[in-house]
Scaffold this active site. Structure first.
Site, PDB file in Angstrom:
ATOM      1  N   ARG A  98      15.871 -77.392 -36.682  1.00 36.67           N
ATOM      2  CA  ARG A  98      14.922 -77.016 -37.735  1.00 36.67           C
ATOM      3  C   ARG A  98      15.594 -75.843 -38.428  1.00 36.67           C
ATOM      4  O   ARG A  98      15.762 -74.780 -37.849  1.00 36.67           O
ATOM      5  CB  ARG A  98      13.583 -76.642 -37.101  1.00 36.67           C
ATOM      6  CG  ARG A  98      12.555 -76.107 -38.070  1.00 36.67           C
ATOM      7  CD  ARG A  98      12.062 -77.153 -39.055  1.00 36.67           C
ATOM      8  NE  ARG A  98      11.056 -76.552 -39.928  1.00 36.67           N
ATOM      9  CZ  ARG A  98      11.339 -76.009 -41.120  1.00 36.67           C
ATOM     10  NH1 ARG A  98      12.568 -76.013 -41.594  1.00 36.67           N
ATOM     11  NH2 ARG A  98      10.370 -75.455 -41.830  1.00 36.67           N
ATOM     12  N   HIS A 101      14.657 -70.688 -41.822  1.00 38.65           N
ATOM     13  CA  HIS A 101      13.513 -70.608 -42.734  1.00 38.65           C
ATOM     14  C   HIS A 101      12.647 -69.431 -42.337  1.00 38.65           C
ATOM     15  O   HIS A 101      12.837 -68.838 -41.282  1.00 38.65           O
ATOM     16  CB  HIS A 101      12.690 -71.911 -42.678  1.00 38.65           C
ATOM     17  CG  HIS A 101      11.993 -72.123 -41.358  1.00 38.65           C
ATOM     18  ND1 HIS A 101      12.643 -72.605 -40.242  1.00 38.65           N
ATOM     19  CD2 HIS A 101      10.704 -71.908 -40.958  1.00 38.65           C
ATOM     20  CE1 HIS A 101      11.793 -72.684 -39.227  1.00 38.65           C
ATOM     21  NE2 HIS A 101      10.618 -72.257 -39.635  1.00 38.65           N
ATOM     22  N   HIS A 103       8.274 -67.961 -42.915  1.00 35.15           N
ATOM     23  CA  HIS A 103       6.927 -68.303 -43.381  1.00 35.15           C
ATOM     24  C   HIS A 103       6.369 -67.101 -44.110  1.00 35.15           C
ATOM     25  O   HIS A 103       6.261 -66.033 -43.527  1.00 35.15           O
ATOM     26  CB  HIS A 103       5.980 -68.631 -42.237  1.00 35.15           C
ATOM     27  CG  HIS A 103       6.585 -69.484 -41.172  1.00 35.15           C
ATOM     28  ND1 HIS A 103       6.339 -69.287 -39.856  1.00 35.15           N
ATOM     29  CD2 HIS A 103       7.437 -70.529 -41.240  1.00 35.15           C
ATOM     30  CE1 HIS A 103       6.998 -70.176 -39.145  1.00 35.15           C
ATOM     31  NE2 HIS A 103       7.689 -70.936 -39.956  1.00 35.15           N
ATOM     32  N   GLU A 108       4.526 -67.257 -36.091  1.00 40.79           N
ATOM     33  CA  GLU A 108       4.717 -68.503 -35.334  1.00 40.79           C
ATOM     34  C   GLU A 108       4.746 -68.213 -33.842  1.00 40.79           C
ATOM     35  O   GLU A 108       5.472 -67.341 -33.384  1.00 40.79           O
ATOM     36  CB  GLU A 108       6.038 -69.148 -35.775  1.00 40.79           C
ATOM     37  CG  GLU A 108       6.480 -70.332 -34.920  1.00 40.79           C
ATOM     38  CD  GLU A 108       7.708 -71.039 -35.503  1.00 40.79           C
ATOM     39  OE1 GLU A 108       7.781 -71.193 -36.735  1.00 40.79           O
ATOM     40  OE2 GLU A 108       8.607 -71.412 -34.718  1.00 40.79           O
ATOM     41  N   HIS A 147      14.032 -67.480 -39.062  1.00 40.82           N
ATOM     42  CA  HIS A 147      14.386 -68.059 -37.762  1.00 40.82           C
ATOM     43  C   HIS A 147      14.852 -69.498 -37.893  1.00 40.82           C
ATOM     44  O   HIS A 147      14.746 -70.112 -38.948  1.00 40.82           O
ATOM     45  CB  HIS A 147      13.192 -67.984 -36.807  1.00 40.82           C
ATOM     46  CG  HIS A 147      11.936 -68.616 -37.343  1.00 40.82           C
ATOM     47  ND1 HIS A 147      11.077 -67.939 -38.182  1.00 40.82           N
ATOM     48  CD2 HIS A 147      11.400 -69.850 -37.180  1.00 40.82           C
ATOM     49  CE1 HIS A 147      10.070 -68.736 -38.519  1.00 40.82           C
ATOM     50  NE2 HIS A 147      10.247 -69.905 -37.917  1.00 40.82           N
ATOM     51  N   GLU A 170       3.598 -76.258 -42.363  1.00 40.77           N
ATOM     52  CA  GLU A 170       4.969 -76.276 -41.871  1.00 40.77           C
ATOM     53  C   GLU A 170       5.904 -76.892 -42.915  1.00 40.77           C
ATOM     54  O   GLU A 170       7.107 -76.674 -42.894  1.00 40.77           O
ATOM     55  CB  GLU A 170       5.015 -77.058 -40.552  1.00 40.77           C
ATOM     56  CG  GLU A 170       6.373 -77.406 -39.996  1.00 40.77           C
ATOM     57  CD  GLU A 170       7.236 -76.193 -39.660  1.00 40.77           C
ATOM     58  OE1 GLU A 170       6.713 -75.086 -39.502  1.00 40.77           O
ATOM     59  OE2 GLU A 170       8.472 -76.374 -39.575  1.00 40.77           O
TER      60      GLU A 170
HETATM   61 MN    MN Z   1       9.017 -71.685 -38.304  1.00 47.50          MN
END
Ligand code: MN
Ligand code: MN
Length: 396
Positions: A98, A101, A103, A108, A147, A170
């Site tokens: 993943r 990125h 938020h 999280e 992260h 998400e």
């Molecule tokens: Mn995340």
């Protein structure tokens, strides 16, 4: 967004404005943005004659899949009642990441169900931490901290993410490829002191799940060298002994008192034996979000005005209880169940019904219920917390 939800939001905005005006007229102590005040503004969704559903079949939803990796989410879009907490079930195939990125609007918190995961997170002071996670471990990344998450080893990994904002999606994160792909190469060249051609092969759009070789057993050294933060982002929840053990089950609990960095989210793993009940209770300071890891549970919710609703959850389903609403969880299957529970608070608090009753003079109870005071001598002397099939242990 569906039409009825849009109307809901509009109604909600109008109600907020009206309530704010009314309250400001009569009070000097309330301030716009004060969360304890905002919490008292009636939520139109919770103001009807019936309580809305508080269940969503997360694992049965399709979400977003790339290759054998997926993310499935429960936000206010899928579960309108869940305004305070959103959640995601994510699976990464071996070699999948993943991507980097952040938020803008949520912290999280994660619980690893299967497989192994590596994360790297950076904070505003330039500290960065890379950690490896096994099943039963959790992580917490404060709002806005960049992260990435990657699958370790040759087996897929599966984890549940919890966000302290039900409006967080998400699929609306700030991803590094999306940003760089939409920034002119001349600006990138100036930013990094490199020729424009250095960015020729970069992705033009968000990658989301990057796919490559399996990560090395030991991660390569970062450009700045290792610079671990004073507070770790990792906590080994199930590596501890359970924090409370009862005849009918056991509970692990983690909040900022055990895991310092986790200032806005607390978590619980609750195991219940067949027929056992997590007793009637409420949380004064937090909304509650459920993910059923295994089993079948019956969740009851009390919402005042005689409103009472029951939902039955099976494996992979999500539930939600708004802050302050009375509720209980009962294992209704013939095998043990395990529930992951998240709260949008850094400090866990609960008031259990049997504790409340045990704290009141028995003459008060006699008057309140119109019963002889002697009846209440038979009640538990403290919180039952988890009642076994036969009923609570009468601990003194
Ligand atoms: Mn995340
Ligand atoms: Mn609860």
């Amino acid at each position: 967004m569906l039409a009825f939800e849009r109307r809901d939001l509009l109604t909600s905005a109008a109600a907020l404005a009206a309530a704010a005006t009314a309250t400001f007229a009569g009070s000097h102590s309330a301030h716009a943005g004060d969360p304890s005040f905002m919490n008292n503004v009636p939520d139109p969704l919770l103001a009807g004659k019936e309580l809305p559903t508080f269940k969503f079949a997360l694992e049965k939803s399709s979400g977003k899949a790339i290759g054998d990796s997926f993310g499935k989410e429960a936000t206010v879009e899928q579960l309108p009642i869940s305004k305070g907490i959103a959640g995601v079930s994510m699976r990464l195939e071996p070699g999948a990441m993943r991507e980097l990125h952040w938020h803008a609007t949520a912290a999280e918190w994660a619980f690893v169900l299967d497989g192994r995961v590596r994360t790297t997170v950076i904070d505003p002071r330039g500290y960065a931490e890379t950690n490896d996670f096994d099943p039963g471990d959790i992580w917490y990344f404060p709002r806005g901290h960049g992260h990435m998450l990657e699958c370790l080893g040759d087996k897929p990994c599966h984890f549940i993410l919890i966000f302290d904002n039900g409006y967080f999606s998400e699929f609306g994160t700030f991803s590094i490829t999306d940003w760089l792909g939409h920034t002119p190469k001349a600006l990138l060249a100036k930013n990094f002191g490199l020729p424009e051609s250095a960015f020729d092969g970069f992705p033009k759009d968000e990658v989301y799940f990057a796919r490559g070789k399996a990560p090395p057993a030991q991660p390569a050294k970062p450009l700045q060298g290792w610079k671990p933060p004073p507070q770790t982002h990792k906590y080994r929840l199930l590596a501890q002994p359970p924090h409370r053990v009862f005849k009918g089950g056991r509970e692990w609990r983690v909040d900022s008192t055990r895991f310092e960095i986790s200032k806005t989210i607390a978590g619980v793993i609750l195991d219940l034996e067949p027929g056992a009940l997590r007793e009637l209770h409420w949380h004064p300071t937090a909304d509650e979000w459920h993910y059923l890891i295994d089993g079948n549970i019956s969740v009851t919710m009390f919402g005042s005005h005689g409103r009472y609703r029951v939902e039955t959850l099976e494996k992979g389903d999500v539930g939600y209880i708004p802050q302050g609403y009375g509720h209980s969880i009962e294992n209704v299957a013939a095998k043990p169940c395990r529930v992951l529970i998240g709260f949008n608070t850094g400090v866990y608090e609960t008031i259990d019904l049997s504790q409340w009753i045990a704290g009141n003079p028995t003459d008060v109870l006699a008057t309140n219920f119109g019963q002889p005071a002697a009846l209440f001598e038979k009640f538990p002397k403290r919180d039952a917390f988890i009642a076994a099939k036969e009923g609570p242990e009468k601990a003194g």
